[in-house]
Design a protein around this motif. Sequence first.
Motif, PDB file in Angstrom:
ATOM      1  N   HIS A  42      30.032 -24.223  17.139  1.00  0.00           N
ATOM      2  CA  HIS A  42      31.218 -23.274  17.338  1.00  0.00           C
ATOM      3  C   HIS A  42      30.966 -22.164  16.361  1.00  0.00           C
ATOM      4  O   HIS A  42      31.480 -20.987  16.144  1.00  0.00           O
ATOM      5  N   ALA A  43      29.894 -22.367  15.311  1.00  0.00           N
ATOM      6  CA  ALA A  43      29.659 -21.388  14.034  1.00  0.00           C
ATOM      7  C   ALA A  43      29.243 -20.143  14.812  1.00  0.00           C
ATOM      8  O   ALA A  43      29.056 -19.275  14.093  1.00  0.00           O
ATOM      9  N   PHE A  44      28.221 -20.503  15.992  1.00  0.00           N
ATOM     10  CA  PHE A  44      27.831 -19.118  16.543  1.00  0.00           C
ATOM     11  C   PHE A  44      28.957 -17.847  17.075  1.00  0.00           C
ATOM     12  O   PHE A  44      28.698 -16.782  16.919  1.00  0.00           O
ATOM     13  N   ALA A  45      30.271 -18.715  17.410  1.00  0.00           N
ATOM     14  CA  ALA A  45      31.242 -17.669  17.873  1.00  0.00           C
ATOM     15  C   ALA A  45      31.949 -17.092  16.481  1.00  0.00           C
ATOM     16  O   ALA A  45      32.601 -16.047  16.515  1.00  0.00           O
ATOM     17  N   HIS A  46      31.731 -17.879  15.610  1.00  0.00           N
ATOM     18  CA  HIS A  46      32.456 -17.230  14.295  1.00  0.00           C
ATOM     19  C   HIS A  46      31.584 -15.954  13.730  1.00  0.00           C
ATOM     20  O   HIS A  46      32.195 -15.203  12.750  1.00  0.00           O
ATOM     21  N   LEU A  47      30.241 -15.852  14.137  1.00  0.00           N
ATOM     22  CA  LEU A  47      29.618 -14.710  13.784  1.00  0.00           C
ATOM     23  C   LEU A  47      29.978 -13.385  14.438  1.00  0.00           C
ATOM     24  O   LEU A  47      29.814 -12.491  13.815  1.00  0.00           O
ATOM     25  N   GLN A  48      30.791 -13.445  15.596  1.00  0.00           N
ATOM     26  CA  GLN A  48      31.133 -12.124  16.186  1.00  0.00           C
ATOM     27  C   GLN A  48      32.245 -11.141  15.329  1.00  0.00           C
ATOM     28  O   GLN A  48      33.065 -12.021  14.752  1.00  0.00           O
ATOM     29  N   LEU A  49      32.273  -9.978  15.606  1.00  0.00           N
ATOM     30  CA  LEU A  49      32.885  -8.930  14.827  1.00  0.00           C
ATOM     31  C   LEU A  49      34.539  -9.123  14.977  1.00  0.00           C
ATOM     32  O   LEU A  49      35.139  -9.377  13.911  1.00  0.00           O
ATOM     33  N   ALA A  62      31.612 -16.727  30.874  1.00  0.00           N
ATOM     34  CA  ALA A  62      30.759 -18.075  30.906  1.00  0.00           C
ATOM     35  C   ALA A  62      31.609 -19.258  31.250  1.00  0.00           C
ATOM     36  O   ALA A  62      31.226 -19.884  32.163  1.00  0.00           O
ATOM     37  N   VAL A  63      32.981 -19.082  30.988  1.00  0.00           N
ATOM     38  CA  VAL A  63      33.771 -20.367  31.236  1.00  0.00           C
ATOM     39  C   VAL A  63      34.216 -20.339  32.901  1.00  0.00           C
ATOM     40  O   VAL A  63      34.050 -21.175  33.557  1.00  0.00           O
ATOM     41  N   ASN A  64      34.489 -19.108  33.503  1.00  0.00           N
ATOM     42  CA  ASN A  64      35.077 -18.845  34.707  1.00  0.00           C
ATOM     43  C   ASN A  64      34.033 -18.621  35.742  1.00  0.00           C
ATOM     44  O   ASN A  64      34.440 -18.789  36.988  1.00  0.00           O
ATOM     45  N   CYS A  97      39.274 -16.055  24.515  1.00  0.00           N
ATOM     46  CA  CYS A  97      37.709 -16.205  24.964  1.00  0.00           C
ATOM     47  C   CYS A  97      37.345 -17.469  25.614  1.00  0.00           C
ATOM     48  O   CYS A  97      36.136 -17.772  26.128  1.00  0.00           O
ATOM     49  N   HIS A  98      38.340 -18.283  25.766  1.00  0.00           N
ATOM     50  CA  HIS A  98      38.344 -19.554  26.462  1.00  0.00           C
ATOM     51  C   HIS A  98      37.412 -20.652  25.836  1.00  0.00           C
ATOM     52  O   HIS A  98      37.082 -21.616  26.438  1.00  0.00           O
ATOM     53  N   LEU A  99      37.369 -20.604  24.570  1.00  0.00           N
ATOM     54  CA  LEU A  99      36.315 -21.600  24.018  1.00  0.00           C
ATOM     55  C   LEU A  99      37.040 -22.956  23.950  1.00  0.00           C
ATOM     56  O   LEU A  99      36.676 -23.806  24.097  1.00  0.00           O
ATOM     57  N   VAL A 103      37.356 -25.329  17.208  1.00  0.00           N
ATOM     58  CA  VAL A 103      36.365 -24.425  17.583  1.00  0.00           C
ATOM     59  C   VAL A 103      36.999 -23.013  17.761  1.00  0.00           C
ATOM     60  O   VAL A 103      36.004 -21.888  18.039  1.00  0.00           O
ATOM     61  N   CYS A 104      38.281 -22.580  17.464  1.00  0.00           N
ATOM     62  CA  CYS A 104      38.735 -21.333  17.785  1.00  0.00           C
ATOM     63  C   CYS A 104      38.170 -20.484  16.602  1.00  0.00           C
ATOM     64  O   CYS A 104      38.309 -20.457  15.297  1.00  0.00           O
ATOM     65  N   PRO A 105      37.415 -19.516  16.914  1.00  0.00           N
ATOM     66  CA  PRO A 105      36.997 -18.502  16.055  1.00  0.00           C
ATOM     67  C   PRO A 105      37.627 -17.523  15.569  1.00  0.00           C
ATOM     68  O   PRO A 105      37.429 -16.833  14.441  1.00  0.00           O
ATOM     69  N   ASN A 106      38.821 -17.166  16.289  1.00  0.00           N
ATOM     70  CA  ASN A 106      39.911 -16.177  15.710  1.00  0.00           C
ATOM     71  C   ASN A 106      40.866 -16.723  14.670  1.00  0.00           C
ATOM     72  O   ASN A 106      41.883 -15.799  14.230  1.00  0.00           O
TER      73      ASN A 106
END
Length: 523
Positions: free
Chosen positions: A37-44, A145-147, A358-360, A405-408
């Motif tokens: 989930h670290a890759f999701a935390h890179l998002q702006l 991706a999820v749906n 984001c549905h992660l 896992v929540c990046p927000n």
Amino acid sequence: MKYFLLKSARVILALFIFIPLLFFFIDFTDALPNSFHAFAHLQLIPAILGGSLGIFLILIVLTLLFGRIYCSVICPLGVLQDIISWFTKRGKKKKWNKKKRWYHYQKPYNLLRYSLLAICIIFLAFGVITPLLFLDPYSNFGRIAVNIFRPIVMEGNNLLNWIALKFDNYSLYHVSIYTITIASFSISLIVFLVVGIMSFLRGRLFCNTICPVGSFLGILSRFSLFRIVIDKSKCIQCGQCEKSCKAGCISTEGKYVDSSRCIDCFNCLNRCSKYKAIDYKFIYAIKEKTIHEEYPHHKQIDTGKRNFLLTSAAIAGTVPLLSSCKKWVVPTDPTKLTPITPPGSLNLTRFKEKCTACHLCVTHCPQQILKPAGFEFGINYAFKPHMFFYEKGFCNYNCTICSEVCPNHAIISLTEEEKKKTQVGIAKFQEDLCIVITEHTSCGACSEHCPTQAVKMEPYRNGLTLPLVYEKLCIGCGGCESICPVKPIKAINVLANEVHKKVELPQEEELEEINVEELDFGF
């Protein structure tokens, strides 16, 4: 050689981030560790909403140094567009492709792009993230991706499982899809088709007209120290660089590159290998004269003032929308019309302001009780996850995966002990629906499946017992609701707490010490 290395490094880094993130979203076997989930935390946008100041500053510094590297390397929706664009074979010399389809310079849609950016900023300042909900590239990628991708992978697995069973091979197992809703699938499909068609026909048109992240970073990239520039003394206006530019930001006629729309894909650099008129290089300072030279057709126009006026007008135009925002929200009350938000979301208002759907968390919930909402809770809760116990199961007493896992940070990280004390809702018992009353038979399933002893069976009549809910112990996990045999309306169901509360942990029953030596076993 330098240009080849630049593009190769960009492609490798983009795939290094995109592939693990894609697999993390579509992983239905929980094979990947939660550390992905670290890759999701890179998002702006997650960095902004989650208060990750360090990541936000790093992305800003990267843009000021190298331009919109974020759009070409880090953003998963941007990489997805590149993959779609690749299938058009534009800019590629193929013998079989008699009718070549090239990219070409596109005039910037500044009014549209800066208006959408202004709307997002103003609404965000008032705690409303509805525009970002629909425009954030990361969240849109997650929903796609999820749906869309994940169900395709799951059905592919089921097909292989069916084939394997024909040969008595049991290495695969059938999986069911519980987390897809009509609303979430429909909006994901629409976005995917829009982005896909725009990418197929016009490259990165979505990034340079609709995406607020692209517009924001585009403003900063005007001042980046490293940029793609054209040496006008060497340029013969052959148009090869323009034909390969998926951002449509290179003008052969004007011999300039619009740095606000350039995504640093580096496709253009190798196309001018003979004359070397285009280069990616360090620019020491930005002066008004340089801007005029770079944009010759704007010599008589103060672009800075014009963009400021456009943005100001767009901001002013959003003010009336804010006053009518409440009309878009469906009123809620403390019944099933109020969504049950995941443990760690703290309260409904905060969750609305932080979650971009984001549905992660949806894809990684082991019990699959997090489902994307439609519009039943209002437009500002559309597609966000809520806990739904009726079909599948209940919230595992020891599980904290969604908070991990929540990046927000819409769902803050919880320890197991904190999770066990968090009350997201309270179970309510409807006596007239219980089969003990309607069918005069014993049950007690709700009490047996309560992990906190909040539901206890109390004497009723004729040896029968009825459940009694102790609200101070109930955490709203849904164990009782999911196991209740009554349908279509459960006799016991969880109603949401708009503000999460803390409960007491169940007291362990003290066992009386027995002196074994004093016992007489009859021998």
